[in-house]
Motif scaffolding. Sequence first.
Motif, PDB file in Angstrom:
ATOM      1  N   PRO A 167       0.824  -1.218   0.000  1.00  0.00           N
ATOM      2  CA  PRO A 167       0.000   0.000   0.000  1.00  0.00           C
ATOM      3  C   PRO A 167       0.850   1.258   0.000  1.00  0.00           C
ATOM      4  CG  PRO A 167       0.052  -1.009   2.178  1.00  0.00           C
ATOM      5  CD  PRO A 167       0.716  -1.982   1.240  1.00  0.00           C
ATOM      6  N   ASP A 168       0.273   2.309  -0.565  1.00  0.00           N
ATOM      7  CA  ASP A 168       0.974   3.593  -0.626  1.00  0.00           C
ATOM      8  C   ASP A 168       0.963   4.250   0.748  1.00  0.00           C
ATOM      9  OD1 ASP A 168       2.286   5.762  -1.729  1.00  0.00           O
ATOM     10  OD2 ASP A 168       0.413   6.792  -2.231  1.00  0.00           O
ATOM     11  N   THR A 169       2.019   5.003   1.026  1.00  0.00           N
ATOM     12  CA  THR A 169       2.105   5.770   2.269  1.00  0.00           C
ATOM     13  C   THR A 169       2.454   7.205   1.902  1.00  0.00           C
ATOM     14  OG1 THR A 169       2.910   3.812   3.464  1.00  0.00           O
ATOM     15  CG2 THR A 169       3.191   5.949   4.528  1.00  0.00           C
ATOM     16  N   PRO A 170       1.447   8.099   1.852  1.00  0.00           N
ATOM     17  CA  PRO A 170       1.720   9.492   1.469  1.00  0.00           C
ATOM     18  C   PRO A 170       2.757  10.129   2.382  1.00  0.00           C
ATOM     19  CG  PRO A 170      -0.642   9.044   1.499  1.00  0.00           C
ATOM     20  CD  PRO A 170       0.029   7.851   2.109  1.00  0.00           C
ATOM     21  N   GLY A 171       3.689  10.860   1.771  1.00  0.00           N
ATOM     22  CA  GLY A 171       4.712  11.565   2.531  1.00  0.00           C
ATOM     23  C   GLY A 171       5.962  10.767   2.793  1.00  0.00           C
ATOM     24  N   ALA A 172       5.943   9.474   2.513  1.00  0.00           N
ATOM     25  CA  ALA A 172       7.116   8.640   2.764  1.00  0.00           C
ATOM     26  C   ALA A 172       8.077   8.712   1.585  1.00  0.00           C
ATOM     27  CB  ALA A 172       6.713   7.195   3.015  1.00  0.00           C
ATOM     28  N   ARG A 173       9.364   8.439   1.853  1.00  0.00           N
ATOM     29  CA  ARG A 173      10.332   8.282   0.774  1.00  0.00           C
ATOM     30  C   ARG A 173      10.390   6.807   0.405  1.00  0.00           C
ATOM     31  NH1 ARG A 173      16.622  10.141   1.016  1.00  0.00           N
ATOM     32  NH2 ARG A 173      15.590  12.172   1.216  1.00  0.00           N
ATOM     33  N   VAL A 174      10.195   6.516  -0.863  1.00  0.00           N
ATOM     34  CA  VAL A 174      10.175   5.127  -1.334  1.00  0.00           C
ATOM     35  C   VAL A 174      11.466   4.835  -2.072  1.00  0.00           C
ATOM     36  CG1 VAL A 174       9.011   3.448  -2.794  1.00  0.00           C
ATOM     37  CG2 VAL A 174       7.663   5.103  -1.482  1.00  0.00           C
ATOM     38  N   VAL A 175      12.099   3.727  -1.693  1.00  0.00           N
ATOM     39  CA  VAL A 175      13.306   3.266  -2.361  1.00  0.00           C
ATOM     40  C   VAL A 175      13.059   1.853  -2.854  1.00  0.00           C
ATOM     41  CG1 VAL A 175      15.741   2.693  -2.104  1.00  0.00           C
ATOM     42  CG2 VAL A 175      14.809   4.696  -0.940  1.00  0.00           C
ATOM     43  N   VAL A 176      13.264   1.632  -4.145  1.00  0.00           N
ATOM     44  CA  VAL A 176      13.147   0.286  -4.697  1.00  0.00           C
ATOM     45  C   VAL A 176      14.491  -0.399  -4.555  1.00  0.00           C
ATOM     46  CG1 VAL A 176      12.701  -1.077  -6.764  1.00  0.00           C
ATOM     47  CG2 VAL A 176      11.326   0.954  -6.288  1.00  0.00           C
ATOM     48  N   ASN A 177      14.475  -1.551  -3.902  1.00  0.00           N
ATOM     49  CA  ASN A 177      15.701  -2.259  -3.573  1.00  0.00           C
ATOM     50  C   ASN A 177      15.829  -3.510  -4.437  1.00  0.00           C
ATOM     51  OD1 ASN A 177      17.853  -3.567  -2.414  1.00  0.00           O
ATOM     52  ND2 ASN A 177      17.258  -3.088  -0.323  1.00  0.00           N
ATOM     53  N   PRO A 178      16.602  -3.444  -5.506  1.00  0.00           N
ATOM     54  CA  PRO A 178      16.728  -4.607  -6.388  1.00  0.00           C
ATOM     55  C   PRO A 178      17.358  -5.815  -5.706  1.00  0.00           C
ATOM     56  CG  PRO A 178      17.539  -2.606  -7.443  1.00  0.00           C
ATOM     57  CD  PRO A 178      17.375  -2.309  -6.005  1.00  0.00           C
ATOM     58  N   CYS A 179      18.145  -5.582  -4.637  1.00  0.00           N
ATOM     59  CA  CYS A 179      18.807  -6.695  -3.960  1.00  0.00           C
ATOM     60  C   CYS A 179      17.895  -7.375  -2.939  1.00  0.00           C
ATOM     61  CB  CYS A 179      20.053  -6.200  -3.228  1.00  0.00           C
ATOM     62  SG  CYS A 179      21.227  -5.319  -4.273  1.00  0.00           S
ATOM     63  N   HIS A 180      16.752  -6.749  -2.692  1.00  0.00           N
ATOM     64  CA  HIS A 180      15.917  -7.211  -1.594  1.00  0.00           C
ATOM     65  C   HIS A 180      15.384  -8.608  -1.861  1.00  0.00           C
ATOM     66  CE1 HIS A 180      13.041  -6.522   1.748  1.00  0.00           C
ATOM     67  NE2 HIS A 180      13.998  -5.701   2.133  1.00  0.00           N
ATOM     68  N   SER A 181      15.142  -9.333  -0.803  1.00  0.00           N
ATOM     69  CA  SER A 181      14.703 -10.722  -0.922  1.00  0.00           C
ATOM     70  C   SER A 181      13.239 -10.846  -1.291  1.00  0.00           C
ATOM     71  CB  SER A 181      14.954 -11.452   0.399  1.00  0.00           C
ATOM     72  OG  SER A 181      14.277 -10.800   1.464  1.00  0.00           O
ATOM     73  N   GLY A 182      12.516  -9.751  -1.320  1.00  0.00           N
ATOM     74  CA  GLY A 182      11.113  -9.807  -1.702  1.00  0.00           C
ATOM     75  C   GLY A 182      10.191  -9.189  -0.683  1.00  0.00           C
ATOM     76  N   GLY A 183      10.671  -8.924   0.497  1.00  0.00           N
ATOM     77  CA  GLY A 183       9.843  -8.306   1.516  1.00  0.00           C
ATOM     78  C   GLY A 183       9.923  -6.793   1.445  1.00  0.00           C
ATOM     79  N   ALA A 184       9.394  -6.151   2.474  1.00  0.00           N
ATOM     80  CA  ALA A 184       9.411  -4.696   2.539  1.00  0.00           C
ATOM     81  C   ALA A 184       9.601  -4.277   3.981  1.00  0.00           C
ATOM     82  CB  ALA A 184       8.111  -4.116   1.987  1.00  0.00           C
ATOM     83  N   ILE A 185      10.239  -3.142   4.166  1.00  0.00           N
ATOM     84  CA  ILE A 185      10.401  -2.588   5.509  1.00  0.00           C
ATOM     85  C   ILE A 185      10.130  -1.097   5.475  1.00  0.00           C
ATOM     86  CG2 ILE A 185      12.006  -4.320   6.421  1.00  0.00           C
ATOM     87  CD1 ILE A 185      14.305  -2.471   5.766  1.00  0.00           C
ATOM     88  N   GLU A 186       9.604  -0.608   6.579  1.00  0.00           N
ATOM     89  CA  GLU A 186       9.419   0.822   6.759  1.00  0.00           C
ATOM     90  C   GLU A 186      10.221   1.234   7.994  1.00  0.00           C
ATOM     91  OE1 GLU A 186       5.313   1.821   6.934  1.00  0.00           O
ATOM     92  OE2 GLU A 186       4.931   1.278   4.843  1.00  0.00           O
TER      93      GLU A 186
END
Length: 294
Positions: free
Chosen positions: A86-105
């Motif tokens: 989901p989108d989070t207005p006001g956040a900085r989003v970084v796409v991590n090509p090395c990431h294992s598939g999850g997400a962190i905030e």
Amino acid sequence: MATITDRARALTAAREPFVHATVVRAQEPTSARPGDAAVILPDGSIEGFVGGACAENSVRAAALDALRDGNTLLLRVLPVDAATFPDTPGARVVVNPCHSGGAIEIFLRPVLPALLLGLAGSTPISAAVARLAEFCDFDLAPPGDYRGATAVVVAGLGKGEQDEIRAALEAGVGFVALVASRRRAAALLDEMELTDVERARIHSPAGLDIGARTPAEIALSIMAEVVRAVRVDGLAPAGDIAPAGGPAASTQRPAVDPVCGMTVLVGPETPHALVDGQEHWFCCPGCLARFTAA
């Protein structure tokens, strides 16, 4: 065993700037968990854990930006296929090509030392300035030691003023408020044989013209002038080369990982390879291994 909270308290007590990073959300698969924390120092070093090597690169870059502008930041580190998050207005989003598939905030909170105010004199005005400075979240410098001070208020009313002014100027303080009448201040400063640059750093009569009469009102006018110099004119602490009193920027420079395309900050521990006389920098050992294998 010392915790990140203990380390943050020690840095605060030592008046060292840092960023406190806390993982507030993690979606598997990822090595970070909510509540994981770290501190990031102005040189880019990270103490603690907020994710693996690839995530650390994004955290480091965002933290140094937060130190420069002093603003909190919510950083979202997402995988390449981030459509399910989901989108989070006001956040900085970084796409991590090395990431294992999850997400962190990760919530990044810059912790900057309180502005330091030097104060000379034992008078009702200096006592009132001290009380008001504390109310305005200034720290008071040790008597006679103006290193790192944003401003110095000289309120000796004829006692030791020249010595205190000289000490403030030699410490590199950019704003010296002298409590004196215009005529007495001019005579005192003429005796000191100051350069034009030094004289421009001395403000007298001290304070904004609000018709102040009592020590408390005079202190209010002085602190208002100091705050205006900081917030409007960009007055920086003595010896600080960064704008608006922020910490000195990291000496690390950005580079682009040729494998995954991530922007990394080049430091002593950044994986790299020298090929045909050209340096290549990588976000993690995995990208370095794939590059050298190719």
